[in-house]
Design a protein around this motif. Structure first.
Motif, mmCIF file in Angstrom:
data_model
loop_
_atom_site.group_PDB
_atom_site.id
_atom_site.type_symbol
_atom_site.label_atom_id
_atom_site.label_comp_id
_atom_site.label_asym_id
_atom_site.label_seq_id
_atom_site.Cartn_x
_atom_site.Cartn_y
_atom_site.Cartn_z
ATOM 1 N N ILE A 125 24.565 46.764 42.208
ATOM 2 C CA ILE A 125 23.958 47.070 40.911
ATOM 3 C C ILE A 125 23.813 45.814 40.061
ATOM 4 C CG2 ILE A 125 24.339 48.275 38.719
ATOM 5 C CD1 ILE A 125 25.679 50.507 40.419
ATOM 6 N N SER A 126 24.870 45.003 40.012
ATOM 7 C CA SER A 126 24.859 43.905 39.041
ATOM 8 C C SER A 126 24.895 42.509 39.641
ATOM 9 C CB SER A 126 26.054 44.066 38.101
ATOM 10 O OG SER A 126 27.259 43.980 38.825
ATOM 11 N N HIS A 127 25.173 42.365 40.940
ATOM 12 C CA HIS A 127 25.327 41.044 41.569
ATOM 13 C C HIS A 127 26.249 40.170 40.726
ATOM 14 C CE1 HIS A 127 22.528 41.706 44.797
ATOM 15 N NE2 HIS A 127 21.729 42.281 43.929
ATOM 16 N N SER A 128 27.351 40.767 40.306
ATOM 17 C CA SER A 128 28.296 40.113 39.414
ATOM 18 C C SER A 128 29.167 39.101 40.152
ATOM 19 C CB SER A 128 29.210 41.158 38.771
ATOM 20 O OG SER A 128 28.459 42.114 38.082
ATOM 21 N N SER A 129 29.824 38.282 39.354
ATOM 22 C CA SER A 129 30.798 37.344 39.902
ATOM 23 C C SER A 129 32.065 38.116 40.266
ATOM 24 C CB SER A 129 31.124 36.273 38.861
ATOM 25 O OG SER A 129 31.793 36.862 37.762
ATOM 26 N N TYR A 130 32.975 37.448 40.964
ATOM 27 C CA TYR A 130 34.237 38.090 41.329
ATOM 28 C C TYR A 130 34.991 38.554 40.080
ATOM 29 C CZ TYR A 130 33.796 36.362 46.141
ATOM 30 O OH TYR A 130 33.380 36.124 47.412
ATOM 31 N N LYS A 131 34.968 37.751 39.056
ATOM 32 C CA LYS A 131 35.677 38.091 37.824
ATOM 33 C C LYS A 131 35.083 39.364 37.204
ATOM 34 C CE LYS A 131 37.094 36.151 33.411
ATOM 35 N NZ LYS A 131 37.076 34.993 32.530
ATOM 36 N N GLU A 132 33.753 39.439 37.134
ATOM 37 C CA GLU A 132 33.110 40.623 36.563
ATOM 38 C C GLU A 132 33.334 41.856 37.430
ATOM 39 O OE1 GLU A 132 29.374 38.420 34.333
ATOM 40 O OE2 GLU A 132 29.251 38.854 36.472
ATOM 41 N N LEU A 133 33.286 41.679 38.754
ATOM 42 C CA LEU A 133 33.567 42.799 39.652
ATOM 43 C C LEU A 133 34.999 43.291 39.479
ATOM 44 C CD1 LEU A 133 31.781 41.679 42.947
ATOM 45 C CD2 LEU A 133 31.193 43.641 41.518
ATOM 46 N N ALA A 134 35.931 42.357 39.307
ATOM 47 C CA ALA A 134 37.329 42.728 39.108
ATOM 48 C C ALA A 134 37.488 43.584 37.853
ATOM 49 C CB ALA A 134 38.196 41.474 39.015
ATOM 50 N N GLU A 135 36.782 43.232 36.795
ATOM 51 C CA GLU A 135 36.850 44.019 35.564
ATOM 52 C C GLU A 135 36.245 45.407 35.764
ATOM 53 O OE1 GLU A 135 34.918 41.648 32.594
ATOM 54 O OE2 GLU A 135 36.467 40.103 32.644
ATOM 55 N N LEU A 136 35.173 45.481 36.542
ATOM 56 C CA LEU A 136 34.505 46.764 36.774
ATOM 57 C C LEU A 136 35.351 47.725 37.609
ATOM 58 C CD1 LEU A 136 30.858 45.538 37.458
ATOM 59 C CD2 LEU A 136 31.652 46.828 35.475
ATOM 60 N N VAL A 137 36.106 47.200 38.554
ATOM 61 C CA VAL A 137 36.918 48.066 39.426
ATOM 62 C C VAL A 137 38.397 48.051 39.050
ATOM 63 C CG1 VAL A 137 35.315 47.946 41.355
ATOM 64 C CG2 VAL A 137 37.156 46.303 41.224
ATOM 65 N N PHE A 138 38.730 47.441 37.919
ATOM 66 C CA PHE A 138 40.081 47.436 37.373
ATOM 67 C C PHE A 138 41.112 46.878 38.350
ATOM 68 C CE2 PHE A 138 37.784 51.031 35.456
ATOM 69 C CZ PHE A 138 37.732 50.572 34.145
#
Length: 174
Positions: A125-138
């Motif tokens: 969905i977002s092609h986020s960085s690892y940091k952003e993915l970590a925030e999204l999946v807690f």
């Protein structure tokens, strides 16, 4: 544009805006809600034309349909042309046995955990960085890095770019 009498310009700009939203993958998430909103705006603007002239309404309706089909045709033509210039097959990306391109790819068939599937979903969905993915999946950034490495191994790709290319070739089922 309707109030100024520039019906066709307004229709063209609106349909161009919708096409640009589609090309920029705006419609990937909450698709039904976004399509209903786009359609509602289009209906409200075209219905307001009926009060001025039924002829103009029918012309704008025909023009909208023409522009919609034209944009779909152009999108498919360009996509096929690019794919023919840079042929991508799942075999050139992945060493894992995968279904035919364009079909459904069920991630559960590749022994991925629920967290890994959630990470893939957010990544698509977002092609986020690892940091952003970590925030999204807690979870922590290091956990996401480890999970992405495991995902890449299980799907037979070398990096995030190949993972993204591979997932774009299929209708991914979570």
């Amino acid at each position: 544009m309707t109030l100024n009498g520039h019906l066709f310009l307004g229709t063209f700009l609106y349909s161009l805006g919708v096409a640009l939203l589609f090309c920029n993958k705006y419609l990937r998430t909450k698709t039904a809600r976004k399509l209903i909103t786009i359609l509602a705006i289009w209906i409200l603007s075209t219905v307001s034309i009926i009060t001025s002239s039924i002829y103009h309404f029918l012309m704008v309706l025909a023009y909208s349909l023409f522009l919609g089909t034209m944009y779909v045709h152009i999108y498919r033509t360009v996509k096929n042309s690019v794919l023919s210039l840079f042929p991508i097959s799942e075999k050139s990306i992945s060493s894992v046995e995968l279904p035919e391109i364009g079909t459904e790819l069920n991630l559960k068939d590749y022994e991925l955990s629920e967290r890994q599937i959630l990470i893939i979903k957010n990544f698509m969905i977002s092609h986020s960085s690892y940091k952003e993915l970590a925030e999204l999946v807690f979870t922590s950034e290091s956990t996401v890095k480890k999970e992405m490495t495991d995902i890449q191994k299980k799907l037979g790709v070398k990096n995030q770019v190949e993972l993204s290319m591979l997932l774009s070739l299929y209708k991914v089922k979570f």
